[in-house]
Design a protein around this motif. Structure first.
Motif, PDB file in Angstrom:
ATOM      1  N   ASN B  18     -37.837  38.054  -5.472  1.00 33.94           N
ATOM      2  CA  ASN B  18     -37.528  36.675  -5.840  1.00 33.94           C
ATOM      3  C   ASN B  18     -38.419  36.217  -6.985  1.00 33.94           C
ATOM      4  N   ALA B  19     -37.900  35.340  -7.821  1.00 37.80           N
ATOM      5  CA  ALA B  19     -38.663  34.795  -8.944  1.00 37.80           C
ATOM      6  C   ALA B  19     -38.729  33.285  -8.807  1.00 37.80           C
ATOM      7  N   THR B  20     -39.928  32.742  -8.924  1.00 41.45           N
ATOM      8  CA  THR B  20     -40.111  31.292  -8.843  1.00 41.45           C
ATOM      9  C   THR B  20     -40.778  30.785 -10.117  1.00 41.45           C
ATOM     10  N   MET B  21     -40.136  29.779 -10.706  1.00 41.14           N
ATOM     11  CA  MET B  21     -40.669  29.137 -11.901  1.00 41.14           C
ATOM     12  C   MET B  21     -40.848  27.655 -11.617  1.00 41.14           C
ATOM     13  N   ASN B  22     -41.879  27.080 -12.183  1.00 46.53           N
ATOM     14  CA  ASN B  22     -42.195  25.685 -11.930  1.00 46.53           C
ATOM     15  C   ASN B  22     -42.143  24.868 -13.219  1.00 46.53           C
ATOM     16  N   CYS B  23     -41.842  23.589 -13.038  1.00 50.84           N
ATOM     17  CA  CYS B  23     -41.758  22.672 -14.164  1.00 50.84           C
ATOM     18  C   CYS B  23     -42.433  21.374 -13.783  1.00 50.84           C
ATOM     19  N   SER B  24     -43.304  20.881 -14.632  1.00 47.82           N
ATOM     20  CA  SER B  24     -43.922  19.578 -14.402  1.00 47.82           C
ATOM     21  C   SER B  24     -43.555  18.650 -15.552  1.00 47.82           C
ATOM     22  N   TYR B  25     -43.448  17.365 -15.237  1.00 50.67           N
ATOM     23  CA  TYR B  25     -43.088  16.402 -16.269  1.00 50.67           C
ATOM     24  C   TYR B  25     -43.933  15.148 -16.096  1.00 50.67           C
ATOM     25  N   LYS B  26     -43.845  14.251 -17.071  1.00 46.95           N
ATOM     26  CA  LYS B  26     -44.828  13.165 -17.115  1.00 46.95           C
ATOM     27  C   LYS B  26     -44.284  11.798 -16.740  1.00 46.95           C
ATOM     28  N   THR B  27     -43.031  11.512 -17.088  1.00 45.75           N
ATOM     29  CA  THR B  27     -42.520  10.160 -16.851  1.00 45.75           C
ATOM     30  C   THR B  27     -41.336  10.186 -15.889  1.00 45.75           C
ATOM     31  N   SER B  28     -40.910   9.025 -15.441  1.00 43.12           N
ATOM     32  CA  SER B  28     -39.775   8.950 -14.516  1.00 43.12           C
ATOM     33  C   SER B  28     -38.521   9.487 -15.182  1.00 43.12           C
ATOM     34  N   ILE B  29     -37.671  10.097 -14.378  1.00 40.19           N
ATOM     35  CA  ILE B  29     -36.481  10.752 -14.915  1.00 40.19           C
ATOM     36  C   ILE B  29     -35.209  10.290 -14.223  1.00 40.19           C
ATOM     37  N   ASN B  30     -34.071  10.445 -14.925  1.00 37.58           N
ATOM     38  CA  ASN B  30     -32.758  10.279 -14.307  1.00 37.58           C
ATOM     39  C   ASN B  30     -32.331  11.570 -13.631  1.00 37.58           C
ATOM     40  N   ASN B  31     -32.540  12.682 -14.326  1.00 35.70           N
ATOM     41  CA  ASN B  31     -32.223  13.981 -13.762  1.00 35.70           C
ATOM     42  C   ASN B  31     -33.059  15.059 -14.436  1.00 35.70           C
ATOM     43  N   LEU B  32     -33.037  16.236 -13.861  1.00 31.93           N
ATOM     44  CA  LEU B  32     -33.740  17.383 -14.416  1.00 31.93           C
ATOM     45  C   LEU B  32     -32.762  18.543 -14.427  1.00 31.93           C
ATOM     46  N   THR B  91     -35.637  17.413 -19.130  1.00 32.72           N
ATOM     47  CA  THR B  91     -35.602  16.151 -18.418  1.00 32.72           C
ATOM     48  C   THR B  91     -34.915  15.078 -19.244  1.00 32.72           C
ATOM     49  N   ASP B  92     -34.215  14.228 -18.526  1.00 33.98           N
ATOM     50  CA  ASP B  92     -33.586  13.052 -19.112  1.00 33.98           C
ATOM     51  C   ASP B  92     -34.378  11.864 -18.588  1.00 33.98           C
ATOM     52  N   GLY B  93     -35.265  11.354 -19.432  1.00 36.37           N
ATOM     53  CA  GLY B  93     -36.184  10.328 -18.975  1.00 36.37           C
ATOM     54  C   GLY B  93     -35.542   8.970 -18.849  1.00 36.37           C
ATOM     55  N   ARG B  94     -35.925   8.248 -17.839  1.00 35.96           N
ATOM     56  CA  ARG B  94     -35.441   6.870 -17.668  1.00 35.96           C
ATOM     57  C   ARG B  94     -35.949   6.026 -18.811  1.00 35.96           C
ATOM     58  N   GLY B  95     -35.057   5.195 -19.318  1.00 36.29           N
ATOM     59  CA  GLY B  95     -35.460   4.355 -20.422  1.00 36.29           C
ATOM     60  C   GLY B  95     -35.133   4.958 -21.770  1.00 36.29           C
TER      61      GLY B  95
END
Lengths: 116, 113
Positions: B18-32, B91-95
């Motif tokens: 299995n392969a696991t990749m991670n993603c971190s983001y900074k502001t509020s989002i509508n979707n990822l 990411t599609d950021g809110r705002g």
């Protein structure tokens, strides 16, 4: 056969020349985008357009220009003002809905531009 | 500014693992969203998870989203050599206006036969 196409696949430019990259879509999408990708890196947004005859600068618009005269077409011109234009250029399109809740982007195959 | 950042930058595994990749983001989002890119090609959309969802499945893909930690993970189960590619979160950021996405730097996955 629906999709998004880019031409040419490879493009060579001499310093000081302007070149235009083509992007066409037949998905009836309102929104179109241009990204630049450098080796081993992510995508950076150059310009985007949400409707015909309107477009906005992205994060790295300097040295580039676009037009959106038709819904299907969003050509990108790399001008001589772009200091380091050698890169992989990707065009994308998406349905543009309020709130961006359904904004999956469809990508073309890309154009690799090399400055000689 | 980059919104999403993937971790690890590169991952090498054997077929079947299995392969696991991670993603971190900074502001509020509508979707990822997660995308895949084969070398020298355009990106292909894999899966979209909305901000009010916690987990989503598509075939061998499983995506989780933790909005409190501003992070997401992509799990590919029973990997195959054909899964070798770069994987990007977006990411599609809110705002933000309309449907603009911000992409991360990507994880290069190599699956060895």
């Amino acid at each position: 056969d629906g999709g998004i196409t880019q031409s040419p696949k490879y493009l060579f430019r001499k310093e000081g020349q302007n070149v235009t990259l083509s992007c066409e879509q037949n998905l009836n999408h309102d929104a179109m985008y241009w990204y630049r990708q450098d080796p081993g890196q992510g995508l950076r947004l150059i310009y985007y357009s949400q409707i015909v005859n309107d477009f906005q600068k992205g994060d790295i618009a300097e040295g580039y220009s676009v037009s959106r005269e038709k819904k299907e077409s969003f050509p990108l011109t790399v001008t001589s003002a772009q200091k380091n234009p050698t890169a992989f250029y990707l065009c994308a399109s998406s349905i543009s809905l309020a709130g961006g809740l359904y904004n999956e982007q469809f990508f073309g195959p890309g154009t690799r531009l090399t400055v000689l | 500014s980059q919104q999403g950042e993937e971790d690890p930058q590169a991952l090498s595994i054997q077929e079947g693992e299995n392969a696991t990749m991670n993603c971190s983001y900074k502001t509020s989002i509508n979707n990822l969203q997660w995308y895949r890119q084969n070398s020298g090609r355009g990106l292909v959309h894999l899966i979209l998870i909305r901000s009010n969802e916690r987990e989503k499945h598509s075939g061998r893909l499983r995506v989780t989203l933790d909005t409190s930690k501003k992070s997401s993970s992509l799990l590919i189960t029973a990997s195959r050599a054909a899964d070798t590619a770069s994987y990007f979160c977006a990411t599609d950021g809110r705002g933000t206006s309309g449907s603009r996405l911000t992409f991360g730097e990507g994880t290069q996955l190599t699956v060895n036969p």
